[in-house]
Scaffold this active site. Structure first.
Site, PDB file in Angstrom:
ATOM      1  CE  LYS A  90     -21.536   0.584  37.949  1.00 37.27           C
ATOM      2  NZ  LYS A  90     -20.538   0.884  38.976  1.00 37.27           N
ATOM      3  CG  ASP A 137     -15.506   5.178  38.168  1.00 38.35           C
ATOM      4  OD1 ASP A 137     -15.886   6.014  39.008  1.00 38.35           O
ATOM      5  OD2 ASP A 137     -15.921   4.002  38.144  1.00 38.35           O
ATOM      6  CD  GLU A 179     -18.537   6.073  36.338  1.00 42.74           C
ATOM      7  OE1 GLU A 179     -19.320   5.240  36.820  1.00 42.74           O
ATOM      8  OE2 GLU A 179     -17.743   5.797  35.409  1.00 42.74           O
ATOM      9  N   GLY A 198     -21.395  -1.454  34.812  1.00 44.50           N
ATOM     10  CA  GLY A 198     -21.339  -2.872  35.166  1.00 44.50           C
ATOM     11  C   GLY A 198     -20.642  -3.124  36.485  1.00 44.50           C
ATOM     12  CE  LYS A 250     -13.461   1.212  38.252  1.00 43.28           C
ATOM     13  NZ  LYS A 250     -14.770   1.667  38.765  1.00 43.28           N
ATOM     14  CB  SER A 306     -14.148  -0.625  33.495  1.00 45.09           C
ATOM     15  OG  SER A 306     -13.704   0.002  34.674  1.00 45.09           O
ATOM     16  CG  ASP A 321     -21.568   4.347  39.613  1.00 45.37           C
ATOM     17  OD1 ASP A 321     -22.647   3.824  39.908  1.00 45.37           O
ATOM     18  OD2 ASP A 321     -20.527   3.675  39.456  1.00 45.37           O
ATOM     19  CE  LYS A 334     -15.674   2.594  34.460  1.00 45.36           C
ATOM     20  NZ  LYS A 334     -16.969   2.502  35.209  1.00 45.36           N
TER      21      LYS A 334
END
Length: 380
Positions: free
Chosen positions: A265, A191, A216, A293, A166, A138, A241, A164
Site C-alpha cells: 500500500k 482479509d 490477509e 487500497g 472482510k 474489496s 498488510d 476480497k
C-alpha cells in the site's frame, strides 16, 4: 539532463466524500471518508497532487486525519518549500519517525509534480511496464450472507476477477463457505485486518479448505511469529498488510517465513518511493505482490494504478473503478474499469485532471503554506 524543481507553495485540502455503499470491516463501519489532498506548486506554476488516505479513526493504523494534517502542516511541507531538488527521493522525511500516511501524500505529490515537469506518465517514471492492470474489489461485512452474495454477484457481473471478503470472528467460515459454494472458480481471498489472536489459529486453519488465493493479515501487525506458524500449517498463502510498514519489516517477515504474498500500500509504506523499493525486494525474493487500497479518491487511485504497472504486481490490485465507491470522483475523467481491467494513463503526471471546483465544493478545511499562507474552514 535533470530537471530542477522548487516548491514555492503548498496546500492541504481536507475533502469529504460520501461512499455509494457503506463499508464495514472487523473494527468499524463508514459511510463517508475524509481524505487530505496535498497540492505542491513549482516555481514554474506546475502543480502536483497527492492524497493522504488515512482513516479517520486509529483502528487500521495509529494515524488519523487529524494527526496527518498536523504532521504535514507542521513538519513535512515546511521542510520542502523553497528547497531545490531533481528527484522525489531527495525529499524523503527520514528524520520523522512513523507517520507513513502523511509522508505518502507528500511523496505522491512530489512524484506527480516531477513526472508532470518531464511530460512523462507517472507509471513511466516509476518503471512501469504494463498498459493495463487487473483490478479486484474489496467487500465489507454485510448484515446477512444473502446480502454478501448479492454484493459478490454484482462485482462478478461487472467483470472483476478477484473478490476480497472482510472477515471477523463472527463472520468468517460460513460466509466464505457460502461464497465459495456459489462461485467455485472465483479468485477469492479474505482479509481480517489483524483481528484474530494466536488462540484462534485453529479457526483460521479451517479456511484452508476453501481454495483461497490468500488469507490477509489475520493477526496483529507485530505478531509475525503467529503469522509464520499459520503459514507452516496451511497451504493457502498468508499475505501481510499492516505488518509491513517499512522495508525493515519486510526483511524480518521474509526471514521468519511469515508470508508468501505481500500487499503493498502506497499509504502504509510512506509513498511511492518506498513502495517501489518494496516491490523490487519482494520480486527478488520470489514473493508476488499486489497493490492494496484505502478507498482512495481519484488522486490516490491513479497513483495506485501507476504503481501496479510495475512487473512484480502479478495479482489483481485494489484499483477498481471510481464508481465502485463514489458517485462522482475528484478527477476527470474518473477511473474506469472494463471487464475488471483498468487502463494505465499515458498522459503526463497522473494522466487525469483534478476537478478543482469539485474539490473546493467538498472541502471541509484548507491550509495554504507559502505566499497565500492561511487556514480556511467551511463557513469562514
Amino acid at each position: 539532463m535533470s530537471t530542477e524543481l522548487q516548491v514555492v507553495a503548498a496546500r492541504l485540502h481536507r475533502v469529504r466524500m460520501p461512499l455509494v455503499h457503506a463499508f464495514q470491516t472487523s473494527s468499524h463501519r463508514k459511510a463517508y471518508l475524509d481524505h487530505i489532498l496535498v497540492e505542491l506548486e513549482d516555481a514554474s506554476g506546475a502543480v502536483g497532487w497527492g492524497e493522504i488516505a488515512s482513516p479517520s479513526d486509529p483502528y487500521y493504523a495509529p494515524e488519523t486525519v487529524e494527526t496527518c494534517w498536523h504532521i504535514a502542516a507542521r513538519y513535512l511541507l515546511p521542510a520542502i518549500i523553497g528547497r531545490r531538488w531533481t528527484h522525489p527521493d531527495q525529499l524523503q522525511a527520514d528524520k520523522i519517525r512513523g507517520n507513513q500516511f502523511a509522508k505518502a501524500g507528500v511523496d505522491v505529490a512530489a512524484w506527480a509534480l516531477w513526472s508532470e515537469a518531464q511530460q512523462l506518465p507517472l507509471a513511466t517514471v516509476l518503471g512501469g511496464q504494463r498498459t493495463e492492470v487487473v483490478a479486484g474489489v474489496s467487500l465489507g461485512v454485510e448484515p446477512t450472507i444473502d446480502d454478501l452474495l448479492l454484493q459478490v454477484q454484482q462485482q462478478v457481473e461487472s467483470g472483476y476477477p478477484r473478490v476480497k471478503l472482510k472477515i471477523a470472528q463472527d463472520w468468517d467460515v460460513e460466509p466464505v463457505r457460502a461464497v465459495r459454494t456459489a462461485y467455485p472458480g472465483l479468485d477469492l481471498h479474505v482479509d481480517a485486518n489483524g483481528i484474530y489472536t494466536a488462540d484462534e489459529l485453529d479457526r483460521l486453519v479451517e479456511l484452508d479448505a476453501f481454495g483461497l488465493t490468500m488469507i490477509e493479515q489475520p493477526f496483529a501487525p507485530r505478531d509475525l511469529l503467529t503469522h509464520a506458524e499459520l503459514q507452516r500449517r496451511i497451504s493457502t498463502p498468508v499475505c501481510l498488510d499492516e505488518s509491513v510498514e517499512t522495508l525493515a519489516d519486510l526483511e524480518t517477515a521474509l526471514a521468519l517465513g511469515a508470508l508468501r504474498v505481500l500487499n503493498i500500500k502506497v499509504s502504509r509504506m510512506g509513498g511511492l518511493t518506498a513502495a517501489r523499493v518494496a516491490h523490487d525486494r519482494a520480486r527478488d525474493a520470489g514473493i508476488p505482490v499486489w497493490c492494496g487500497g484505502m478507498h482512495e479518491f481519484g488522486v490516490g487511485r491513479l497513483a495506485n494504478v501507476a504503481l501496479s504497472s510495475l512487473p512484480g504486481f502479478t495479482l489483481p490490485s485494489d484499483v477498481s473503478a471510481s464508481e465502485k465507491y463514489y458517485a462522482r470522483d475528484i478527477v476527470e475523467p474518473a477511473v474506469t474499469a472494463v471487464g475488471g481491467v483498468v487502463q494505465v494513463p499515458d498522459g503526463p503526471g497522473l494522466g487525469h485532471q483534478v476537478d478543482r471546483e469539485f474539490v473546493v465544493a467538498n472541502t471541509v478545511e484548507e491550509l495554504a503554506l507559502g505566499p497565500e499562507q492561511g487556514l480556511r474552514r467551511r463557513g469562514d
